[in-house]
Scaffold this motif. Sequence first.
Motif, PDB file in Angstrom:
ATOM      1  N   ALA A  84       0.793  -1.031  -0.011  1.00 26.47           N
ATOM      2  CA  ALA A  84       0.006   0.002  -0.057  1.00 26.47           C
ATOM      3  C   ALA A  84       1.020   1.137   0.019  1.00 26.47           C
ATOM      4  O   ALA A  84       0.742   2.190  -0.739  1.00 26.47           O
ATOM      5  N   PHE A 104      -7.594   5.949  -3.995  1.00 27.40           N
ATOM      6  CA  PHE A 104      -7.208   5.306  -2.750  1.00 27.40           C
ATOM      7  C   PHE A 104      -8.424   4.857  -1.932  1.00 27.40           C
ATOM      8  O   PHE A 104      -8.545   3.844  -1.018  1.00 27.40           O
ATOM      9  N   GLN A 107     -10.770   1.936  -0.629  1.00 23.30           N
ATOM     10  CA  GLN A 107     -10.377   0.889   0.590  1.00 23.30           C
ATOM     11  C   GLN A 107     -11.343   0.617   1.585  1.00 23.30           C
ATOM     12  O   GLN A 107     -11.697  -0.385   2.001  1.00 23.30           O
ATOM     13  N   GLY A 160      -5.126   1.203  -2.427  1.00 22.49           N
ATOM     14  CA  GLY A 160      -6.345   1.133  -1.490  1.00 22.49           C
ATOM     15  C   GLY A 160      -6.762  -0.266  -1.182  1.00 22.49           C
ATOM     16  O   GLY A 160      -7.120  -0.492  -0.088  1.00 22.49           O
ATOM     17  N   THR A 161      -6.699  -1.276  -2.075  1.00 26.08           N
ATOM     18  CA  THR A 161      -6.958  -2.564  -2.019  1.00 26.08           C
ATOM     19  C   THR A 161      -6.022  -3.295  -0.983  1.00 26.08           C
ATOM     20  O   THR A 161      -6.610  -4.099  -0.111  1.00 26.08           O
ATOM     21  N   SER A 162      -4.723  -2.985  -1.241  1.00 25.70           N
ATOM     22  CA  SER A 162      -3.814  -3.466  -0.274  1.00 25.70           C
ATOM     23  C   SER A 162      -3.956  -2.790   1.339  1.00 25.70           C
ATOM     24  O   SER A 162      -3.839  -3.913   2.179  1.00 25.70           O
ATOM     25  N   LEU A 163      -4.269  -1.658   1.562  1.00 21.81           N
ATOM     26  CA  LEU A 163      -4.463  -1.181   2.703  1.00 21.81           C
ATOM     27  C   LEU A 163      -5.713  -1.725   3.395  1.00 21.81           C
ATOM     28  O   LEU A 163      -5.962  -2.026   4.477  1.00 21.81           O
ATOM     29  N   ALA A 164      -6.650  -2.168   2.424  1.00 20.80           N
ATOM     30  CA  ALA A 164      -8.033  -2.664   3.142  1.00 20.80           C
ATOM     31  C   ALA A 164      -7.777  -4.297   3.578  1.00 20.80           C
ATOM     32  O   ALA A 164      -7.992  -4.541   4.747  1.00 20.80           O
TER      33      ALA A 164
END
Length: 292
Positions: A84, A104, A107, A160-164
């Motif tokens: 992220a 982003f 997320q 955004g996907t990684s931080l989710a």
Amino acid sequence: MEQGRGTLAGIGLMLAAMAVLPFLDVVAKTLGQQGMPILQIVWARMAMGTLMTAPFAARIGGLRGLWPARPGMHALRTAFLISATFCFFFALKFLPIADALAIFFVQPLVVTALSPLVLGERVGPRRWAAVAVGFIGTLVIIRPGFQAINPGMLLALAAGTSLALYMLITRRMAGRDHAMVTTFQTSLIGAIAVSLAVIPVWQAPTPAQWALFLALGFVATFGHYLIVMAYDRAEASLLAPLAYTEMIMAVAVGWWFFGDFPDIWTFVGVGILMACALYISARERVVTKPAE
């Protein structure tokens, strides 16, 4: 009653984190404009975070607490945070901060959508509606032109996907360790991994850049420490929409540091975000069923 106070504390901690983290983008963008390699900026975020949290983690957890009992889960969590951070910092080379943040902010939607599968939490229609309205508010602020897709947009989406996924794992691990210990362990694993990768692109920082590295580590560590404490106290699907409030501080620092003064539509969007955050907090006080 105790659970209600804990949930409200989680909401407050999440809001505080969202007020702190935009300063991370300011420092990262400044370093990127100076020609610093993105991977080295990510290294600074992890390495400085490790140094800053080590004394507190050792005091709280002792020497045994300096290394996680479940290194596999921590490594997976850290990998998503590194992904992220790298993707978002890289996106800032192609997009203004506001545009990158708009994309982003997929997320919270990802967290809400996956929390029933990953965490077994129930999400009712009113929270879904608040998430959707909050996302519309973000689009009102940015009004991005999605017709011309550039690498920055794809990088921001990946960030955004990684931080989710990072936040979902954070929630799943909540309560196992003290928040400061967890924050240190994440930074340590990240620093070890990125230190090996950064060697081929390393550039000798100037004294001013070392100071920015320290600022980067402090802001990132403090912000994510607040997030960990928040997820120790409240459901992921409840906290996720509150990430939209980060845009409020992002507007302020964008104007202050880069002269990006918001227009009337930005204020309209910020109003929508604030209304959604307040609604979610108020709804949590009166709701009795987890599905709501």
